[in-house]
Design a protein around this motif. Sequence first.
Motif, PDB file in Angstrom:
ATOM      1  N   LEU A   6       7.504  -6.212   0.026  1.00  0.00           N
ATOM      2  CA  LEU A   6       6.252  -5.880  -0.659  1.00  0.00           C
ATOM      3  C   LEU A   6       5.172  -5.491   0.350  1.00  0.00           C
ATOM      4  CD1 LEU A   6       4.615  -7.905  -3.549  1.00  0.00           C
ATOM      5  CD2 LEU A   6       3.249  -7.120  -1.629  1.00  0.00           C
ATOM      6  N   LEU A   7       4.961  -6.341   1.360  1.00  0.00           N
ATOM      7  CA  LEU A   7       3.902  -6.083   2.331  1.00  0.00           C
ATOM      8  C   LEU A   7       4.201  -4.836   3.172  1.00  0.00           C
ATOM      9  CD1 LEU A   7       3.208  -9.738   3.527  1.00  0.00           C
ATOM     10  CD2 LEU A   7       1.782  -8.321   2.037  1.00  0.00           C
ATOM     11  N   ALA A   8       5.435  -4.762   3.665  1.00  0.00           N
ATOM     12  CA  ALA A   8       5.788  -3.619   4.509  1.00  0.00           C
ATOM     13  C   ALA A   8       5.727  -2.317   3.730  1.00  0.00           C
ATOM     14  CB  ALA A   8       7.189  -3.825   5.093  1.00  0.00           C
ATOM     15  N   GLY A   9       6.249  -2.344   2.511  1.00  0.00           N
ATOM     16  CA  GLY A   9       6.258  -1.129   1.709  1.00  0.00           C
ATOM     17  C   GLY A   9       4.864  -0.690   1.302  1.00  0.00           C
ATOM     18  N   ALA A  10       4.008  -1.657   0.895  1.00  0.00           N
ATOM     19  CA  ALA A  10       2.648  -1.308   0.482  1.00  0.00           C
ATOM     20  C   ALA A  10       1.865  -0.707   1.640  1.00  0.00           C
ATOM     21  CB  ALA A  10       1.931  -2.544  -0.066  1.00  0.00           C
ATOM     22  N   GLU A  47       0.389   7.900   2.396  1.00  0.00           N
ATOM     23  CA  GLU A  47      -0.437   8.696   1.500  1.00  0.00           C
ATOM     24  C   GLU A  47      -1.680   9.210   2.212  1.00  0.00           C
ATOM     25  OE1 GLU A  47      -0.364  10.033  -1.402  1.00  0.00           O
ATOM     26  OE2 GLU A  47       1.596   9.305  -2.023  1.00  0.00           O
ATOM     27  N   TYR A  48      -2.286   8.349   3.015  1.00  0.00           N
ATOM     28  CA  TYR A  48      -3.498   8.782   3.730  1.00  0.00           C
ATOM     29  C   TYR A  48      -3.182   9.948   4.660  1.00  0.00           C
ATOM     30  CZ  TYR A  48      -7.585   8.790   6.722  1.00  0.00           C
ATOM     31  OH  TYR A  48      -8.698   9.189   7.415  1.00  0.00           O
ATOM     32  N   ALA A  84      -4.620   6.515  -0.586  1.00  0.00           N
ATOM     33  CA  ALA A  84      -4.038   5.395   0.144  1.00  0.00           C
ATOM     34  C   ALA A  84      -4.258   4.076  -0.584  1.00  0.00           C
ATOM     35  CB  ALA A  84      -4.642   5.325   1.546  1.00  0.00           C
ATOM     36  N   THR A  85      -5.478   3.872  -1.074  1.00  0.00           N
ATOM     37  CA  THR A  85      -5.781   2.628  -1.794  1.00  0.00           C
ATOM     38  C   THR A  85      -4.967   2.528  -3.068  1.00  0.00           C
ATOM     39  OG1 THR A  85      -8.043   2.661  -0.915  1.00  0.00           O
ATOM     40  CG2 THR A  85      -7.635   1.281  -2.836  1.00  0.00           C
ATOM     41  N   SER A  86      -4.898   3.623  -3.823  1.00  0.00           N
ATOM     42  CA  SER A  86      -4.140   3.632  -5.066  1.00  0.00           C
ATOM     43  C   SER A  86      -2.665   3.344  -4.813  1.00  0.00           C
ATOM     44  CB  SER A  86      -4.309   4.984  -5.757  1.00  0.00           C
ATOM     45  OG  SER A  86      -3.547   5.049  -6.934  1.00  0.00           O
ATOM     46  N   SER A  87      -2.103   4.005  -3.802  1.00  0.00           N
ATOM     47  CA  SER A  87      -0.688   3.816  -3.495  1.00  0.00           C
ATOM     48  C   SER A  87      -0.405   2.391  -3.040  1.00  0.00           C
ATOM     49  CB  SER A  87      -0.269   4.814  -2.409  1.00  0.00           C
ATOM     50  OG  SER A  87       1.115   4.717  -2.146  1.00  0.00           O
TER      51      SER A  87
END
Length: 362
Positions: A184-188, A195-196, A278-281
């Motif tokens: 979860l952490l690594a992927g997010a 994305e950014y 980036a925030t949304s993703s």
Amino acid sequence: MPASSAYSVRPPSKEQVRRWRQYLADERAEAAVYRHLAARRQGEEREILLGLAEAEARHEQHWRDLLGEQVGRPVRGALRVRLLARLARMFGGVFVLALAQSAEQRSAYDGDGDATSAMAADERVHGEVVRALAARGRSHMSGTFRAAVFGANDGLVSNLALVLGVGAAGVSSGTVLLTGVAGLLAGALSMGAGEYVSVRSQRELLDSSRPDPRSHESLPDLDVDANELALVYRARGMDPAAASAHATEVLARVRDGHHVPDRAEPDYEEIGTGWRAATSSFMFFAVGALVPILPYLLGATGLSAVLLATGLVGIALLGTGAVVGVLSGAPPLRRALRQLAIGYGAAGVTYLLGLGFGTTVA
């Protein structure tokens, strides 16, 4: 001839009266949808939506004329139209416009001889009007929405695949949970950073392809009889004759003292901004990746945890697929099933690989 006179000799059947009353109720409800949407908008969009409401009122009058004295007590509109009206009253966003677009495309007037050809044509035109209005909203949200959908879907699928693959290898439930949290952490973080970089790179690439906004400052100094301005317009896609004519026109305006306006600064709203994407993703990936590990967080173990995680992810995939279908004007069920098949297919392959790895190690 009035519409009702067609049935002055032979009265309509009970089935016709029932159908006409339903059409009348649906037209009332659809007009209410457009009025509710118009109440949340200003300017041109408000006028367009009120125009659609007036058109639905014309259709309503057609069924009133046919029914005459048999109009009876008002009946309720179809469930989908009533639900759409409630959503329009509560929210009124692009989601409701996309639903209205689908509703207009499903008009029954094409195959009903009691509706005029003009009414059937109206409904098709209404669908295009609503499609255009929805497109405006989609362009405002498309960049962030794309990142959100990709993030949520990737979080669901990748972490389910990770959890199933590790679990199939025979490790403990604690290890599966730890792996899921790490995923979860690594992927997010990876999705947010990706994305950014992606959006920023795309905007920079487009900026580098734009005409130099300062180039018009050189126009007054060009030799009128010998210059390369026409080549600029040819390089931008004009044919030689049109490029030469446009260059002559621009230079004539400069000689007459007219200001050549700067090009408007593009906002690339369909791409979005790097930070918003980036925030949304990041957020939606984290939410999606949380779903497969919920059973383990709640203490489930073994096969029950696997089945529960798979079921929860399946429901979430159906939901994201349906939302994408609605907003894109496509059949939501088809998009939902496609999303489910892709997600389960990827997770299934990883599970089989983990199962085979666990057997080999054993």
